[in-house]
Motif scaffolding. Structure first.
Motif, PDB file in Angstrom:
ATOM      1  N   TRP A  49      56.236  26.352  64.836  1.00 61.55           N
ATOM      2  CA  TRP A  49      55.053  26.787  65.579  1.00 61.55           C
ATOM      3  C   TRP A  49      55.451  27.330  66.935  1.00 61.55           C
ATOM      4  CZ3 TRP A  49      50.702  27.397  63.044  1.00 61.55           C
ATOM      5  CH2 TRP A  49      50.472  26.638  61.897  1.00 61.55           C
ATOM      6  N   TYR A  71      50.519  30.083  66.414  1.00 65.70           N
ATOM      7  CA  TYR A  71      50.931  30.783  65.201  1.00 65.70           C
ATOM      8  C   TYR A  71      52.287  30.255  64.769  1.00 65.70           C
ATOM      9  CZ  TYR A  71      54.096  33.340  68.272  1.00 65.70           C
ATOM     10  OH  TYR A  71      55.072  33.659  69.171  1.00 65.70           O
ATOM     11  N   SER A  72      52.653  30.503  63.526  1.00 66.89           N
ATOM     12  CA  SER A  72      53.946  30.040  63.021  1.00 66.89           C
ATOM     13  C   SER A  72      54.881  31.214  62.774  1.00 66.89           C
ATOM     14  CB  SER A  72      53.771  29.233  61.727  1.00 66.89           C
ATOM     15  OG  SER A  72      53.045  29.971  60.752  1.00 66.89           O
ATOM     16  N   ARG A 101      44.766  25.457  58.152  1.00 70.19           N
ATOM     17  CA  ARG A 101      45.444  26.572  58.803  1.00 70.19           C
ATOM     18  C   ARG A 101      46.337  27.305  57.814  1.00 70.19           C
ATOM     19  NH1 ARG A 101      47.703  25.225  64.680  1.00 70.19           N
ATOM     20  NH2 ARG A 101      47.759  27.486  64.625  1.00 70.19           N
ATOM     21  N   GLY A 102      46.379  28.626  57.958  1.00 69.70           N
ATOM     22  CA  GLY A 102      47.283  29.415  57.138  1.00 69.70           C
ATOM     23  C   GLY A 102      48.705  29.296  57.646  1.00 69.70           C
ATOM     24  N   GLY A 103      49.649  29.871  56.897  1.00 69.98           N
ATOM     25  CA  GLY A 103      51.041  29.853  57.335  1.00 69.98           C
ATOM     26  C   GLY A 103      51.780  28.593  57.016  1.00 69.98           C
ATOM     27  N   THR A 104      51.274  27.798  56.056  1.00 69.37           N
ATOM     28  CA  THR A 104      51.911  26.513  55.740  1.00 69.37           C
ATOM     29  C   THR A 104      52.215  26.327  54.255  1.00 69.37           C
ATOM     30  OG1 THR A 104      49.768  25.418  55.494  1.00 69.37           O
ATOM     31  CG2 THR A 104      50.775  25.362  57.681  1.00 69.37           C
ATOM     32  N   GLU A 157      56.063  36.108  57.913  1.00 69.46           N
ATOM     33  CA  GLU A 157      55.641  35.308  56.762  1.00 69.46           C
ATOM     34  C   GLU A 157      55.680  36.149  55.483  1.00 69.46           C
ATOM     35  OE1 GLU A 157      51.837  32.695  55.086  1.00 69.46           O
ATOM     36  OE2 GLU A 157      51.809  33.446  57.153  1.00 69.46           O
ATOM     37  N   SER A 206      50.538  37.561  54.082  1.00 71.30           N
ATOM     38  CA  SER A 206      50.583  36.461  55.031  1.00 71.30           C
ATOM     39  C   SER A 206      49.252  35.716  55.081  1.00 71.30           C
ATOM     40  CB  SER A 206      50.908  37.008  56.424  1.00 71.30           C
ATOM     41  OG  SER A 206      50.560  36.101  57.426  1.00 71.30           O
ATOM     42  N   SER A 207      49.298  34.407  54.871  1.00 72.14           N
ATOM     43  CA  SER A 207      48.067  33.624  54.892  1.00 72.14           C
ATOM     44  C   SER A 207      47.477  33.529  56.293  1.00 72.14           C
ATOM     45  CB  SER A 207      48.329  32.220  54.337  1.00 72.14           C
ATOM     46  OG  SER A 207      49.328  31.557  55.083  1.00 72.14           O
ATOM     47  N   GLN A 208      48.308  33.688  57.307  1.00 73.15           N
ATOM     48  CA  GLN A 208      47.778  33.686  58.669  1.00 73.15           C
ATOM     49  C   GLN A 208      46.990  34.958  58.934  1.00 73.15           C
ATOM     50  OE1 GLN A 208      50.488  31.603  61.763  1.00 73.15           O
ATOM     51  NE2 GLN A 208      51.880  32.746  60.446  1.00 73.15           N
ATOM     52  N   ARG A 243      40.295  31.869  51.411  1.00 74.55           N
ATOM     53  CA  ARG A 243      41.647  31.333  51.348  1.00 74.55           C
ATOM     54  C   ARG A 243      42.178  31.333  49.922  1.00 74.55           C
ATOM     55  NH1 ARG A 243      44.293  26.581  54.293  1.00 74.55           N
ATOM     56  NH2 ARG A 243      45.993  27.914  53.636  1.00 74.55           N
TER      57      ARG A 243
END
Length: 236
Positions: A22, A28-29, A111-114, A149, A170-172, A205
């Motif tokens: 993070w 953001y990641s 949260r996205g990005g995981t 991502e 990218s899910s984010q 999502r």
């Protein structure tokens, strides 16, 4: 345990892992692929501006780093670089991106990005893709359509979007795009009534997750590069 935290120690890393950390107080990641020993391959903006949008993944050299591969970019201007684990993490923590997540797990991780429901390929295939793109270049960086991502997801799965207007996986980024309504027009704003917001969020999502999208196909590296029109800037 992953539902609570996907944090891992560097000693637990396995070759081919898709990892993230993070940035800016978990705003953001940032993502990368662990190759071996102390080497990570990741994707960054080389201009700090992507498609007119300021990039949050800009990268600057840490003068204290003694690793010989720090910031190495085989194809100038490509943004695909190697770095050590410490420089990738900076002041944050290290996390492992989860694949083959259940529907319930995906929705529980708000949260996205995981995580993703998509199935990963073998570590050998993952590393081969990351090294190949490091050595041959990749598509142009774009914060919403082709970011770090997206790069890690492709390396891990070999899946690539055929939708030129909605290329990013990218899910984010997916969660900050405006959704289309049933007539194909852009939605103006989220409905004000809170009870309608969460169901729409969950549906978005699930529908846009890499493992559920209908516009992604398996594409090999050679074909991928043939479909990339970006020309890297000339350097002296």
């Amino acid at each position: 345990m992953d539902l609570i935290s996907q944090k891992i120690e560097t000693s637990a890393l396995q070759e081919g892992d898709h990892i993230y950390t993070w940035r800016r107080v978990k705003t953001y990641s940032h993502h990368g692929i662990f190759v071996e020993k102390d080497i990570i391959i990741h994707f960054l903006s080389t201009t700090n501006v992507a498609g007119g949008i300021s990039s949050v993944s800009s990268f600057s050299k840490n003068a204290l780093c003694s690793m010989s591969h720090y910031g190495v970019e085989k194809v100038a201007g490509s943004g695909i670089r190697m770095c050590c684990i410490d420089c990738f993490i900076k002041k944050g923590k290290l996390y492992r991106f989860k694949y083959e997540a259940s529907r319930e797990f995906l929705l529980a991780k708000l949260r996205g990005g995981t995580c993703t429901t998509a199935t990963p390929d073998t570590p050998g295939d993952v590393i081969a893709r990351a090294i190949y793109l490091f050595e041959n270049g990749y598509d142009k960086y774009h914060l919403l359509k082709n970011n770090c991502e997206d790069f890690a997801l492709y390396c891990k799965t070999g899946l690539w979007s055929t939708d030129a207007d909605n290329k990013g996986k990218s899910s984010q980024a997916v969660m900050v795009r405006k959704a289309d309504d049933e007539h194909g027009h852009k939605s103006k704003k989220l409905v004000k009534r809170l009870k309608n917001v969460f169901p729409k969020y969950c549906l978005k999502r699930m529908n846009n997750d890499l493992g559920n999208r209908q516009d992604v196909v398996k594409i090999d590296l050679t074909e991928l590069l043939l479909n990339i029109s970006y020309i890297y800037p000339e350097t002296d």
